[in-house]
Design an enzyme around this catalytic site. Structure first.
Site, PDB file in Angstrom:
ATOM      1  N   TYR A 119      37.801  66.332  17.114  1.00 41.52           N
ATOM      2  CA  TYR A 119      37.707  66.707  18.534  1.00 41.52           C
ATOM      3  C   TYR A 119      36.242  66.694  18.937  1.00 41.52           C
ATOM      4  CZ  TYR A 119      37.771  69.494  22.811  1.00 41.52           C
ATOM      5  OH  TYR A 119      37.601  69.915  24.087  1.00 41.52           O
ATOM      6  N   GLU A 207      35.983  64.843  27.507  1.00 38.80           N
ATOM      7  CA  GLU A 207      36.712  65.354  26.350  1.00 38.80           C
ATOM      8  C   GLU A 207      37.336  64.190  25.597  1.00 38.80           C
ATOM      9  OE1 GLU A 207      39.683  69.027  25.561  1.00 38.80           O
ATOM     10  OE2 GLU A 207      40.497  67.474  26.874  1.00 38.80           O
TER      11      GLU A 207
END
Length: 398
Positions: A119, A207
């Protein structure tokens, strides 16, 4: 402003960031043609909506056993079948709410061999006034769950805007993702590229979830990107990517009048000037046992046109059973605000209870205008009084 995944990837690729090959499609036929242009034999068919959690989402029209909004296909026939099931149907994810969002676009990408998922995101940290890079070894899952269950697996790296992205930031990123050798070097390069994109495009958030290790290369498999609306005038190319079908029509209408509007789930419409006053107004409505139907900030330059537009937007929500106007007359005088409220109420043929609380410059003149308007406007002395009165009026009307 938000954009679709495929648009975000196209922007990131301009900064040298590696992404799998992919082509957007609006129809099933376009999806098949897109797949033909990819190496194959594995393809990924991805629904394009402004929400996360698409893979685990469910289509309203297909039943609980149907596959989600991100599917693998091993043939052109499968690509076509998935596309026909997705397009035009409503995808419900953890981020869309129960209403879901209709899928009007697809993104067909090349399938890749995923070794490990990570991530990575970048956003503005208002607490420090710096850009924060957030990384985790736990990619491909909800970062909110990781933050709740295993917060030690999340690493935050703050970047001083005066210095920019430095080599030590890249090393910290690689260390946080537990990468070594060539992958560690790639992480440092990717961090710099991402920072450059964030600054150049005036982003509010980028993101990447997941960032994947694929055959010795770090690839961006999925990404979300949003922008600082106040800086969009510098990026007409980004504004051109806006998909208004993904936005609430009332919010689009509000933006035409420079109104800040967000629809909520309650039944008391709020028209306020100033974001802080709007938050306080919504809180005190809830304190009195009711729920706000919207957040609407008309700003410091409220005038008759803005107030009229605000009333129309509030009343376009059929759930609204009453309206609370809470105005502090600073830049704009209360008598001018009152004139606008009266004119707007007459123009929209107001049919729900209206409670008005005015305070500030020329407050008495404003109250006199409301009192002599001939309209059933209920005046309030303070914020607490206003909240009690609008809640009581709505209950009485019911």
């Amino acid at each position: 402003m938000n954009i679709h995944e495929y648009q975000a990837k196209e922007l990131l690729s301009k900064f040298g960031i590696a992404i799998p090959r992919g082509i957007a499609a609006m129809t099933a036929a376009e999806a098949v043609e897109a797949a033909r242009q990819l190496p194959g034999p594995l393809y990924v068919v991805k629904s394009q909506i402004h929400a996360g959690g698409r893979g685990k989402g469910k289509f309203k029209e297909l039943g609980p056993d149907a596959k989600g909004g991100v599917r693998l296909a091993k043939s052109l026939e499968e690509v076509e079948s998935h596309a026909k099931e997705m397009l035009g149907n409503t995808l419900v994810t953890i981020q869309t709410g129960d209403a879901g969002k209709q899928v009007n676009r697809l993104y067909i990408t090349d399938g890749v061999d995923i070794g490990k998922e990570y991530y990575l995101s970048m956003l503005v940290d208002r607490a420090t006034g710096r850009i924060a890079m957030i990384a985790s070894t736990e990619g491909g899952v909800s970062i909110e769950d990781v933050a709740h269950d295993t917060p030690e697996k999340i690493v935050t790296i703050t970047i001083d805007p005066a210095q920019g992205f430095m080599p030590h930031h890249g090393r910290a990123l690689a260390f946080g993702l537990k990468l070594k050798g060539d992958l560690a070097k790639q992480a440092g390069i990717l961090g710099k590229q991402l920072y450059d994109a964030f600054i150049a495009l005036d982003c509010a958030m980028i993101e990447i979830n997941p960032l994947a290790e694929c055959s010795g290369q770090l690839l961006v498999l999925d990404t979300k990107m949003s922008f600082d609306s106040n800086a969009l005038y510098r990026h007409p190319d980004v504004v051109a990517l806006r998909d208004e079908t993904e936005e609430d029509p009332a919010e689009i209408e509000a933006s035409k009048y420079d109104l800040a509007y967000i629809k909520l789930d309650g039944d008391i419409g709020c028209m306020v000037n100033g974001a802080g006053l709007a938050m306080a107004t919504m809180d005190i409505i809830k304190l009195n046992g009711a729920f706000p139907a919207n957040f609407l900030d008309v700003g410091g330059g409220a005038n008759k046109e803005k107030v009229t537009a605000a009333f129309k937007i509030i009343l376009s929500d059929p759930a609204v059973k009453g309206i609370l106007v809470n105005i502090f007359g600073g830049i704009m005088k209360c008598d001018i605000i009152a004139d606008g409220i009266v004119a707007a109420a007459k123009e929209v043929n107001l049919s729900v209870p209206l409670v008005v609380r005015l305070e500030g410059t020329n407050v008495q003149q404003g109250k006199d205008i409301l009192a002599h308007s001939g309209l059933p406007i209920v005046a309030a002395n303070d914020l607490g009084d206003a909240a009690r009165k609008i809640v009581a009026e709505v209950k009485k009307a019911a």
